[in-house]
Structures are given as C-alpha cells and as structure tokens.
Motif scaffolding. Structure first.
Motif, PDB file in Angstrom:
ATOM      1  N   ILE A 113       6.443  -4.923  12.403  1.00  0.00           N
ATOM      2  CA  ILE A 113       6.886  -6.277  12.062  1.00  0.00           C
ATOM      3  C   ILE A 113       5.750  -7.173  11.548  1.00  0.00           C
ATOM      4  CG2 ILE A 113       6.720  -7.082  14.486  1.00  0.00           C
ATOM      5  CD1 ILE A 113       9.488  -8.136  12.115  1.00  0.00           C
ATOM      6  N   HIS A 114       4.518  -7.020  12.116  1.00  0.00           N
ATOM      7  CA  HIS A 114       3.402  -7.888  11.688  1.00  0.00           C
ATOM      8  C   HIS A 114       3.016  -7.616  10.238  1.00  0.00           C
ATOM      9  CE1 HIS A 114       2.841  -8.089  16.119  1.00  0.00           C
ATOM     10  NE2 HIS A 114       2.786  -9.365  15.791  1.00  0.00           N
ATOM     11  N   MET A 115       2.944  -6.323   9.911  1.00  0.00           N
ATOM     12  CA  MET A 115       2.567  -5.960   8.545  1.00  0.00           C
ATOM     13  C   MET A 115       3.646  -6.414   7.557  1.00  0.00           C
ATOM     14  SD  MET A 115       1.414  -2.248   7.106  1.00  0.00           S
ATOM     15  CE  MET A 115       0.122  -1.876   8.254  1.00  0.00           C
ATOM     16  N   GLN A 116       4.894  -6.224   7.955  1.00  0.00           N
ATOM     17  CA  GLN A 116       6.003  -6.610   7.066  1.00  0.00           C
ATOM     18  C   GLN A 116       6.058  -8.128   6.891  1.00  0.00           C
ATOM     19  OE1 GLN A 116       9.199  -4.715   9.137  1.00  0.00           O
ATOM     20  NE2 GLN A 116       8.529  -2.671   8.546  1.00  0.00           N
ATOM     21  N   ALA A 117       5.869  -8.829   8.028  1.00  0.00           N
ATOM     22  CA  ALA A 117       5.879 -10.310   7.955  1.00  0.00           C
ATOM     23  C   ALA A 117       4.722 -10.783   7.074  1.00  0.00           C
ATOM     24  CB  ALA A 117       5.763 -10.900   9.346  1.00  0.00           C
ATOM     25  N   GLY A 118       3.552 -10.151   7.263  1.00  0.00           N
ATOM     26  CA  GLY A 118       2.385 -10.508   6.445  1.00  0.00           C
ATOM     27  C   GLY A 118       2.675 -10.327   4.967  1.00  0.00           C
ATOM     28  N   GLY A 119       3.256  -9.190   4.623  1.00  0.00           N
ATOM     29  CA  GLY A 119       3.594  -8.901   3.223  1.00  0.00           C
ATOM     30  C   GLY A 119       4.569  -9.924   2.660  1.00  0.00           C
ATOM     31  N   LEU A 120       5.579 -10.261   3.443  1.00  0.00           N
ATOM     32  CA  LEU A 120       6.594 -11.209   2.959  1.00  0.00           C
ATOM     33  C   LEU A 120       6.013 -12.618   2.809  1.00  0.00           C
ATOM     34  CD1 LEU A 120       9.731 -10.022   4.980  1.00  0.00           C
ATOM     35  CD2 LEU A 120       9.347  -9.823   2.518  1.00  0.00           C
ATOM     36  N   LEU A 121       5.191 -13.018   3.800  1.00  0.00           N
ATOM     37  CA  LEU A 121       4.574 -14.361   3.717  1.00  0.00           C
ATOM     38  C   LEU A 121       3.669 -14.466   2.490  1.00  0.00           C
ATOM     39  CD1 LEU A 121       3.649 -15.017   7.461  1.00  0.00           C
ATOM     40  CD2 LEU A 121       5.107 -16.472   6.050  1.00  0.00           C
ATOM     41  N   LEU A 122       2.862 -13.413   2.289  1.00  0.00           N
ATOM     42  CA  LEU A 122       1.943 -13.428   1.137  1.00  0.00           C
ATOM     43  C   LEU A 122       2.712 -13.453  -0.180  1.00  0.00           C
ATOM     44  CD1 LEU A 122      -0.783 -10.959   2.374  1.00  0.00           C
ATOM     45  CD2 LEU A 122      -1.189 -13.303   1.632  1.00  0.00           C
ATOM     46  N   ASN A 170       7.700   0.723   2.931  1.00  0.00           N
ATOM     47  CA  ASN A 170       7.798   2.175   2.746  1.00  0.00           C
ATOM     48  C   ASN A 170       7.089   2.953   3.874  1.00  0.00           C
ATOM     49  OD1 ASN A 170       8.764   4.309   0.991  1.00  0.00           O
ATOM     50  ND2 ASN A 170       6.608   4.773   0.623  1.00  0.00           N
ATOM     51  N   PHE A 171       6.067   2.308   4.464  1.00  0.00           N
ATOM     52  CA  PHE A 171       5.381   2.948   5.607  1.00  0.00           C
ATOM     53  C   PHE A 171       6.399   3.246   6.715  1.00  0.00           C
ATOM     54  CE2 PHE A 171       1.158   0.754   4.523  1.00  0.00           C
ATOM     55  CZ  PHE A 171       0.548   1.931   4.169  1.00  0.00           C
ATOM     56  N   HIS A 172       7.327   2.326   6.897  1.00  0.00           N
ATOM     57  CA  HIS A 172       8.277   2.416   7.995  1.00  0.00           C
ATOM     58  C   HIS A 172       9.548   3.159   7.602  1.00  0.00           C
ATOM     59  CE1 HIS A 172      10.333   0.934  11.634  1.00  0.00           C
ATOM     60  NE2 HIS A 172       9.109   0.810  12.092  1.00  0.00           N
ATOM     61  N   TYR A 173      10.058   2.845   6.404  1.00  0.00           N
ATOM     62  CA  TYR A 173      11.389   3.372   6.037  1.00  0.00           C
ATOM     63  C   TYR A 173      11.338   4.522   5.026  1.00  0.00           C
ATOM     64  CZ  TYR A 173      12.669  -0.988   8.308  1.00  0.00           C
ATOM     65  OH  TYR A 173      12.789  -2.008   9.209  1.00  0.00           O
ATOM     66  N   ALA A 174      10.176   4.765   4.433  1.00  0.00           N
ATOM     67  CA  ALA A 174       9.964   5.872   3.472  1.00  0.00           C
ATOM     68  C   ALA A 174      11.112   6.023   2.466  1.00  0.00           C
ATOM     69  CB  ALA A 174       9.740   7.171   4.227  1.00  0.00           C
ATOM     70  N   PHE A 175      11.402   4.965   1.733  1.00  0.00           N
ATOM     71  CA  PHE A 175      12.527   4.996   0.786  1.00  0.00           C
ATOM     72  C   PHE A 175      12.082   5.219  -0.664  1.00  0.00           C
ATOM     73  CE2 PHE A 175      11.052   0.694   1.363  1.00  0.00           C
ATOM     74  CZ  PHE A 175      10.985   0.193   0.087  1.00  0.00           C
ATOM     75  N   LEU A 176      10.761   5.081  -0.957  1.00  0.00           N
ATOM     76  CA  LEU A 176      10.311   5.220  -2.350  1.00  0.00           C
ATOM     77  C   LEU A 176      10.329   6.692  -2.758  1.00  0.00           C
ATOM     78  CD1 LEU A 176       7.377   2.638  -2.423  1.00  0.00           C
ATOM     79  CD2 LEU A 176       9.617   2.392  -3.478  1.00  0.00           C
ATOM     80  N   PRO A 177      10.790   6.973  -3.994  1.00  0.00           N
ATOM     81  CA  PRO A 177      10.993   8.375  -4.389  1.00  0.00           C
ATOM     82  C   PRO A 177       9.703   9.172  -4.623  1.00  0.00           C
ATOM     83  CG  PRO A 177      11.518   6.899  -6.215  1.00  0.00           C
ATOM     84  CD  PRO A 177      11.243   6.038  -5.036  1.00  0.00           C
ATOM     85  N   LYS A 178       8.587   8.470  -4.893  1.00  0.00           N
ATOM     86  CA  LYS A 178       7.362   9.224  -5.242  1.00  0.00           C
ATOM     87  C   LYS A 178       6.322   9.081  -4.130  1.00  0.00           C
ATOM     88  CE  LYS A 178       8.159   9.599  -9.984  1.00  0.00           C
ATOM     89  NZ  LYS A 178       7.756  10.571 -10.941  1.00  0.00           N
ATOM     90  N   ASP A 179       5.205   9.797  -4.352  1.00  0.00           N
ATOM     91  CA  ASP A 179       4.097   9.797  -3.393  1.00  0.00           C
ATOM     92  C   ASP A 179       3.529   8.379  -3.220  1.00  0.00           C
ATOM     93  OD1 ASP A 179       1.893  10.452  -1.936  1.00  0.00           O
ATOM     94  OD2 ASP A 179       0.741  11.236  -3.634  1.00  0.00           O
ATOM     95  N   HIS A 180       3.264   8.012  -1.958  1.00  0.00           N
ATOM     96  CA  HIS A 180       2.744   6.670  -1.634  1.00  0.00           C
ATOM     97  C   HIS A 180       1.452   6.363  -2.407  1.00  0.00           C
ATOM     98  CE1 HIS A 180       3.113   3.349   1.312  1.00  0.00           C
ATOM     99  NE2 HIS A 180       1.826   3.220   1.078  1.00  0.00           N
ATOM    100  N   LEU A 181       0.572   7.375  -2.524  1.00  0.00           N
ATOM    101  CA  LEU A 181      -0.729   7.161  -3.187  1.00  0.00           C
ATOM    102  C   LEU A 181      -0.556   6.819  -4.671  1.00  0.00           C
ATOM    103  CD1 LEU A 181      -3.166   9.856  -1.784  1.00  0.00           C
ATOM    104  CD2 LEU A 181      -3.140   7.410  -1.368  1.00  0.00           C
ATOM    105  N   GLN A 182       0.516   7.364  -5.270  1.00  0.00           N
ATOM    106  CA  GLN A 182       0.761   7.102  -6.684  1.00  0.00           C
ATOM    107  C   GLN A 182       1.076   5.594  -6.888  1.00  0.00           C
ATOM    108  OE1 GLN A 182       2.737  10.362  -8.305  1.00  0.00           O
ATOM    109  NE2 GLN A 182       3.349   9.341 -10.182  1.00  0.00           N
ATOM    110  N   TYR A 183       1.901   5.054  -5.977  1.00  0.00           N
ATOM    111  CA  TYR A 183       2.229   3.620  -6.049  1.00  0.00           C
ATOM    112  C   TYR A 183       0.998   2.770  -5.743  1.00  0.00           C
ATOM    113  CZ  TYR A 183       7.148   4.966  -6.019  1.00  0.00           C
ATOM    114  OH  TYR A 183       8.361   5.498  -6.334  1.00  0.00           O
TER     115      TYR A 183
END
Lengths: 432, 109
Positions: A113-122, A170-183
């Motif tokens: 939740i902290h990381m997600q909240a941080g991302g949304l606030l930013l 994506n760290f939590h829900y892993a919904f992106l179709p490609k490799d995390h490093l690529q994004y």
C-alpha cells in the motif's frame, strides 16, 4: 513608474525556497544512502536500494529543484504570469509525502500500500504540475521553440509517472504482458530523455546565452534538436516495447546523437560568441555537466552491443551510464544553476526596493564563495574517484569518492541555508 | 558619446543624469544601465520632472523591476524635489549591439 512586469507573491517566494531547500536535503540523503549501498552498485541495477537511490536522485533531487526553478523561470521564458499560484502548492503537498512513501518502500522493498500510495500521490502531483505548465504556456503569446521543449517535457514527465505507477502495481498484481525490466528501461528513458533532457535543453538554451551575453544564437538548430530527440525517444519506446534492445537501437541512437549534436553546436556557438569572457563557477559546472552527458552518450553503443550479445558487462555499463546521467550530468547542472538562479530570487525579495538608494550587496554576495569552491572541488573529486573506482572495480576509490560527494552535498546545503537566511546587514549597521 | 549643445542648460543636466545613472548596475552582469544601452531617452522638458524612457534586455526579466526601481531611486536621491517618471518601452527592441564599447570592455574582463 509605468511597467507591466510580474510581481511574485510571498507565498510563491516561500514555495520556491522550500523546493530548493528540500531538494538540498534530498541531495544530502542521497550521498548518505550511497555510502550504505556500495555493494548494491556493484550488482544488478534492479535491486531495492538502487531503485530507492535512483528515484531519490530523479524525483527528490532533480525534479523537485526543477519544479521550484520552473515556478520562477516560466514567467521569464514564456513572458507571462504563472497560470496559478495555488496549484503549485497543491503539487508540493502531494509530491513530498508521495516521494518519501516511494523511497522508503523501495529501500525496504514492500510493494504494498505504501509504494502504491506513493506512486499515486506522485502521479497526481506531476499531473497538477503539467496543468500549471500547459495553462501558463497557453496564456503566453510567445511562440518559440523553448516553449515547445518545456511543454513537451512536462507531458513526458506525466507519461513517465504513469508508467512508473503501473510498474508499482505490477509488482503486486503482475498484470503487464511483458518482462518488468523491459518496461523499466522504457520508463527510465522517458524520464531521462523526455523529461530531463527536453526541459534542460529548453531552459538552458535560453539561460546560457543570457548569462554569457552571446551575440549569436542559432535557433534553427534547436528546432532540429527538438524533433530529432523526440523522434528518437518515440522510436526507442515503440521498438523497445516490441523487440527490446536489438540492432535497430543503433539507428535510434544515431537519431538521438544527431539531435543532441544540434544542441551541442548551439551551446558552443553561444560560448564562442559571448561578450562576457570570464566564466564563473556555475557556468563551469554547466560545461562539466555537458561533458559528463557526452561521456554517457559514448557508452550507449557499448551497452547495446553488450546487451545484444547477452554479455554480463551490459549491466555493469548500464549502471555506469545511469550514474553518469544522474550523478554527473543532472547533478552538476543543478549544483551550478542553483547558485545562479536562487541568489537572484533572494536578492529581488530583499534588495529590490533599496536598489539605487544606497550601497547594497549584489546577488553573488549573498552566499559563501568559499563554500561554493569547496562544493565544486569536492564534486570534481567525487566524479574522478567514484567513476574511475567503478570502472576499475575498486570499492576503496568509490567510498572515498562518495565521501567527497558527502562533503559537496553538505557544502551545497549549508550555502543554501546561508542564502535563504540572508539578512540585510547594511541596514542593521546603519541603525547602529 | 552623447552630443550636447553648450548653449542649452538642459544639456548639462542631461549629462549629469547620465553620470548618475552610471551608478545603477545590472545585478547579473554588473554593468551600468548606460553602458548596457538600456536608457533610450531623457526628457527634461517639463518643470521639476525627469522622464526616463528605457528598456530591459528581455521582457519578464526577473531583475527587471529591480533595475527600473534602481533608476528611479537613484535619480530621486540625486534630485530631491523632482518627480522621476520611468517609462518602460519595448520599441526598439534591445539587442546586444546596444552595449557600448565600454560595456563590452567591462564584460571582457
């Protein structure tokens, strides 16, 4: 007196100073975190400590001070008042908690939740900043390439933040179709080339000739630079999304280098045709910053080659490339321009009404020139020791280098405090 | 070099004003407003009033207000009893060619 020049409100003045000060604190924190992360720097770039350090450098150190400077410089560059003086406060209030939530949750790596909240606030903060920039640009009657650079950079910043927030979820829900490093690679380059590079070119091509009193400004080169850098970035994002790093990336790099060459030629012409011959420390730092950017650019073909061969050196050079950009190019530029812009902001507030009435200090007298020299020398020592230490795999050189960075950040912060806390001594002397 | 008419009293005053304005510096470049070429016209045709027509190196210059204020303050100090009016104009546009030889010499130091 009949003039139509803008007046800065007390609130905006305080907000600008707050941006500079907190950004200075982030710089100090950055140097401290570096000291505890020597082992991480020698490993893979996708690790919690390096993610925290990179985001602290990009957002807390770089972006925050740029936001503050933009609130002061946008009216100068776009020749109109800022769209709103309340929206920047709103941006600030969203940005600071978002920043520290994100940095902390990266450091301890809790993708909840902290990381997600941080991302949304930013992201919300960045959206409001973008609105301020676009609305101010809309009010402006000036039609120039500087305006295009600044508006485009703020749009790229929003895009970077949106992709960053998607990655956090994506760290939590892993919904992106490609490799995390690529994004991650795409996210990093949207931020570096889209936000920092676009904005730095847009602002510096106005400020450098102003500070140097340059007679010749080849503005057509800036238009070429604008289109080529944006084209390179778009091609990199599309190609990188579908195919990752491959042979096309060499061609894309050539387009980027062509765009940057136009900017470098523009800057060189400004230097060559300058009326002001003596270069002060802030301008010397700009030269150093451009040299470090050039060094990072030379590494791109090496990284592409190592990545396509799936060579282990790709990671090593990628970290070096990132360090040269964040701790070299961006840091040198901020350290230089902070003591070029902030003294004027403080001087206008404290001495504008007294100017011409009695002898008053000049903007360059409001800070300690000894601390500025210490900051400059220790930063150069950091660059030499740290970057050479990294290339030679020498932790001792790297630690000594980071020690120099720590000295530089303390000198920078102290000088900021001296500047912000400056009192009109001549007035108290007169009263005695 | 400013030309003046020896038979005209206001010519001497205009030169005096120019000399006073040489103490007003551009805070960044530290060159006075005369050698920067920012002063376009000094009008002394009205009694007890000094009217200065001047420009700035760029519109919305962050130091603009400070420079205009300096010119006003400087002349008000030097000529008590006079009303000083500073008119900011943008035509003709200021260019680097406006800087005098002396200004260029100071920049080259």
């Amino acid at each position: 007196m009949s003039s139509s020049l803008p007046k800065q409100s007390d609130g905006m003045y305080k907000l600008v100073l707050l941006h500079y000060f907190i950004s200075g604190l982030c710089f100090l924190l950055l140097a401290v975190l570096f000291l505890f992360s020597i082992k991480d720097i020698s490993g893979h770039y996708f690790n919690p400590h390096l993610l925290a350090i990179t985001h602290l450098a990009a957002l807390g150190w770089g972006t925050l001070v740029i936001f503050g400077a933009c609130y002061q410089l946008l009216p100068v560059l776009l020749e109109t008042d800022l769209y709103s003086s309340k929206l920047p406060w709103f941006t600030f209030v969203l940005f600071i908690p978002g920043l520290f939530c994100l940095i902390y949750s990266f450091w301890v790596f809790e993708p909840g939740i902290h990381m997600q909240a941080g991302g949304l606030l930013l992201t919300s903060a960045i959206l409001t900043f973008c609105i301020t920039v676009i609305r101010t640009a809309k009010k402006s009657k000036v039609s120039s390439i500087h305006k295009e650079f600044i508006v485009t950079s703020s749009i790229w910043l929003v895009a970077t933040a949106l992709v960053g927030t998607l990655l956090v979820f994506n760290f939590h829900y892993a919904f992106l179709p490609k490799d995390h490093l690529q994004y991650l690679r795409l996210h990093a380059h949207m931020g570096l080339a889209g936000w920092f590079l676009m904005l730095i070119i847009g602002v510096s091509c106005k400020l450098i000739p102003m500070f140097l009193v340059s007679r010749i400004q080849l503005n057509h080169l800036l238009s070429w630079s604008y289109y080529l850098v944006n084209l390179a970035l778009l091609l990199f994002l599309i190609d990188g999304y579908f195919y990752g790093i491959n042979l096309h990336t060499y061609f894309i790099t050539m387009v980027l280098l062509a765009g940057l060459s136009c900017y470098f030629v523009y800057v060189k012409k400004c230097f060559d045709s300058r009326l002001k011959k003596k270069l002060d420390i802030p301008i010397l730092k700009t030269v150093l910053s451009i040299s470090l950017l050039s060094l990072a650019l030379i590494l791109i073909p090496v990284i592409i080659y190592s990545s396509s061969k799936q060579n282990g050196l790709a990671v090593h050079y990628s970290i070096f490339y990132g360090m040269l950009l964040f701790m070299g190019w961006i840091t040198a530029l901020i350290m230089g321009h902070a003591f070029k812009t902030l003294p004027f902001i403080v001087w206008v507030r404290k001495y504008e009404h007294l100017s011409g009435k009695r002898k008053i200090p000049m903007p360059a007298d409001l800070y300690s020139s000894k601390l500025l020299k210490l900051q400059y020398v220790s930063y150069i020592a950091f660059c030499i020791l740290f970057f050479c230490g990294y290339l030679l795999y020498s932790p001792v050189m790297m630690i000594i280098g980071i020690g120099c960075l720590l000295i530089s950040s303390v000198a920078y912060l102290l000088n900021l405090v001296i500047l912000i806390k400056h009192k009109d001594k001549s007035l108290s002397h007169e009263r005695i | 070099m400013k030309e003046f008419d020896i038979r005209d009293q206001s010519s001497f005053k205009e030169l005096e004003i120019i000399e006073n304005l040489r103490t007003v510096l551009d805070p960044e470049l530290q060159i006075n407003v005369i050698d920067m070429g920012l002063i376009y016209h000094i009008d002394l045709s009205e009694e007890l009033r000094i009217r200065i027509e001047m420009t700035l190196s760029s519109s919305h210059c962050p130091m603009g207000e400070a420079i205009l204020q300096s010119v006003k303050n400087c002349l008000e100090e030097a000529y008590p009893g006079y009303e000083v009016v500073v008119d900011l104009v943008w035509e003709p546009n200021w260019t680097y060619e406006n800087i005098t030889e002396e200004g260029r010499r100071q920049l080259g130091r």
